[in-house]
Design a protein around this motif. Sequence first.
Motif, short mmCIF file in Angstrom:
data_model
loop_
_atom_site.label_atom_id
_atom_site.label_comp_id
_atom_site.label_asym_id
_atom_site.label_seq_id
_atom_site.Cartn_x
_atom_site.Cartn_y
_atom_site.Cartn_z
N ALA A 143 0.85 -1.19 0.00
CA ALA A 143 0.00 0.00 0.00
C ALA A 143 0.88 1.24 0.00
CB ALA A 143 -0.92 -0.01 1.22
N THR A 144 1.08 1.84 -1.18
CA THR A 144 1.87 3.05 -1.31
C THR A 144 1.08 4.06 -2.15
OG1 THR A 144 3.04 2.39 -3.34
CG2 THR A 144 4.00 1.69 -1.23
N ASP A 145 1.66 5.25 -2.32
CA ASP A 145 1.06 6.28 -3.17
C ASP A 145 -0.34 6.64 -2.70
OD1 ASP A 145 2.99 6.55 -5.81
OD2 ASP A 145 3.05 4.57 -4.88
N MET A 146 -0.46 6.89 -1.40
CA MET A 146 -1.74 7.25 -0.80
C MET A 146 -1.63 8.66 -0.23
SD MET A 146 -2.73 3.75 1.24
CE MET A 146 -1.28 3.81 2.29
N GLY A 147 -2.47 9.55 -0.70
CA GLY A 147 -2.44 10.90 -0.18
C GLY A 147 -2.90 10.98 1.26
N HIS A 148 -3.79 10.08 1.63
CA HIS A 148 -4.27 10.02 3.00
C HIS A 148 -4.85 8.64 3.24
CE1 HIS A 148 -8.01 10.80 0.84
NE2 HIS A 148 -8.66 10.38 1.91
N TYR A 149 -5.26 8.38 4.46
CA TYR A 149 -5.96 7.13 4.75
C TYR A 149 -7.26 7.44 5.47
CZ TYR A 149 -4.17 7.66 9.53
OH TYR A 149 -3.89 8.13 10.77
N ASP A 150 -8.20 6.50 5.39
CA ASP A 150 -9.49 6.65 6.05
C ASP A 150 -9.94 5.27 6.52
OD1 ASP A 150 -10.20 5.37 3.68
OD2 ASP A 150 -11.09 7.16 2.78
N SER A 151 -11.18 5.16 6.96
CA SER A 151 -11.67 3.89 7.49
C SER A 151 -11.68 2.79 6.43
CB SER A 151 -13.07 4.06 8.09
OG SER A 151 -13.99 4.53 7.11
N TYR A 152 -11.91 3.16 5.18
CA TYR A 152 -11.89 2.19 4.08
C TYR A 152 -10.50 1.55 3.95
CZ TYR A 152 -11.72 0.68 -0.85
OH TYR A 152 -11.53 -0.03 -2.00
N ILE A 153 -9.46 2.37 3.94
CA ILE A 153 -8.09 1.87 3.86
C ILE A 153 -7.78 1.02 5.09
CG2 ILE A 153 -5.64 2.51 3.85
CD1 ILE A 153 -6.93 3.16 1.21
N GLY A 189 -0.96 16.93 -0.47
CA GLY A 189 -2.41 16.90 -0.63
C GLY A 189 -3.02 15.53 -0.44
N ASP A 190 -4.34 15.47 -0.51
CA ASP A 190 -5.07 14.23 -0.29
C ASP A 190 -4.87 13.21 -1.40
OD1 ASP A 190 -6.04 14.95 2.14
OD2 ASP A 190 -8.05 15.49 1.45
N HIS A 191 -4.27 13.63 -2.51
CA HIS A 191 -3.97 12.70 -3.60
C HIS A 191 -2.47 12.64 -3.87
CE1 HIS A 191 -8.27 13.36 -4.13
NE2 HIS A 191 -8.29 12.25 -4.84
N GLY A 192 -1.68 12.84 -2.82
CA GLY A 192 -0.23 12.81 -2.93
C GLY A 192 0.37 11.58 -2.30
N HIS A 193 1.14 11.79 -1.22
CA HIS A 193 1.88 10.69 -0.59
C HIS A 193 1.77 10.77 0.93
CE1 HIS A 193 3.91 9.19 -4.22
NE2 HIS A 193 3.97 10.46 -4.61
N LEU A 194 1.89 9.62 1.58
CA LEU A 194 1.86 9.57 3.03
C LEU A 194 3.19 10.03 3.62
CD1 LEU A 194 0.17 6.31 4.40
CD2 LEU A 194 -0.77 8.62 4.28
N SER A 195 3.13 10.89 4.60
CA SER A 195 4.32 11.31 5.33
C SER A 195 4.74 10.23 6.32
CB SER A 195 4.04 12.60 6.10
OG SER A 195 3.09 12.35 7.15
N ASN A 196 5.94 10.38 6.87
CA ASN A 196 6.40 9.46 7.91
C ASN A 196 5.42 9.42 9.08
OD1 ASN A 196 8.78 9.06 6.42
ND2 ASN A 196 9.88 10.66 7.52
N GLU A 197 4.99 10.60 9.51
CA GLU A 197 4.07 10.67 10.66
C GLU A 197 2.77 9.94 10.36
OE1 GLU A 197 6.74 14.28 10.92
OE2 GLU A 197 5.64 13.25 9.33
N ASN A 198 2.21 10.15 9.17
CA ASN A 198 0.95 9.52 8.84
C ASN A 198 1.10 8.01 8.64
OD1 ASN A 198 -0.79 11.67 9.10
ND2 ASN A 198 -0.53 12.35 6.99
N ALA A 199 2.26 7.58 8.17
CA ALA A 199 2.50 6.13 8.08
C ALA A 199 2.44 5.51 9.48
CB ALA A 199 3.86 5.86 7.44
N GLY A 200 3.08 6.16 10.44
CA GLY A 200 3.05 5.66 11.81
C GLY A 200 1.65 5.69 12.40
N ARG A 201 0.90 6.75 12.10
CA ARG A 201 -0.46 6.85 12.62
C ARG A 201 -1.37 5.79 12.00
NH1 ARG A 201 0.03 13.30 11.75
NH2 ARG A 201 1.32 13.71 13.60
#
Length: 265
Positions: A143-153, A189-201
Motif C-alpha cells: 500500500a503506497t502512493d496514498m495521499g491520506h488514509y481513512d476507514s476504508y483503507i 495533498g489528499d492525492h499525494g503521498h503519506l508522510s512518515n508521521e501519517n505512516a506511523g499513525r
Amino acid sequence: MRLVSIASGSSGNCTYIGSEKTHILVDAGISNKRIEQGLNEIGVKGSELDGILITHEHSDHIRGLGILARKYKIPIYGTRETLEEIGKKKSLGEYPKELLEEILPDRGFEVGDLELLPFSIDHDAANPVAYRIRHGHRNVAVATDMGHYDSYIINHLQGLDALLIESNHDVNMLQAGPYPYYLKRRILGDHGHLSNENAGRLLNHLLHDRLKHILLGHLSKENNYEALAYETVKLEIDEGDTPYHASDFSISVARRDEMSQILYV
C-alpha cells in the motif's frame, strides 16, 4: 509465502510476492535488468512469473513493464483506466495487448494459488489501487502512493502478516526543500503521498499480535532518509494509543537501490 522489495522509492518500485507455485510482481517501475537480477537472487526466473499487478500508471511503477511483457508474455493486471493510460505510454514499446487484464477495486481474483484483492487509494492517477494478497491463512499487502488514509483503507489492511507501507516524506524537509510550490502542494495533498508521521499513525490502526513484518517504502530521495522514516514511525507507534511498542514488531526500510530481506509469512 514470501515478500521481497526489489526496489522501493520515488525513482522506482517493484515488489515480489510468491508461494511455492505462484510468482507475481506488484509494479515494475525499474529496468528489466534490475527486476531479473532481483528475481534471480531469490531463485525465481522471469519466465516463471504468473502476473504483474500494476497499482497505477506513473513511470516509477511501470518503467520495466514493456520489456518484461514482451519477453515472457506475462499477464498485466490493472484497472481499466490504468491500463488505458499504460496503453498510451510509447516508452514501453510494443507488447501483446491481449496480456492486459482489467480488474475492479474490491473485486477479488486469483492468480495461481494466490487470492488477490485490489482496493482503491487516493493518488493523482487514473484509478489507482493497492493490493492485498492471501495464500492459505496468510495475508500481505502493498500500500503506497496514498495521499491520506481513512476507514476504508484501514479496513482493507486489517489482519495482515506483513505489510509494505508508504513512508514517503518528512513534512519539514519537504516544506523547506527545493521543490516548487505546486509540487509541494501535490505531495502534501489528499492525492499525494503519506508522510512518515501519517505512516506511523496508520500503522497504529493495524497493529496486532500476528503482524510479523513492516516494511517502510516509497521513500523520497529528496525529502526523506531511512533513519528519519524509521525513527519517526517508531515514535508514532510508541506514543500511539495502542498496547503495543515499536519494539514488538520487525520494522525495516525498503531501499531504492537494493533488495530488502526476504519476509517469510
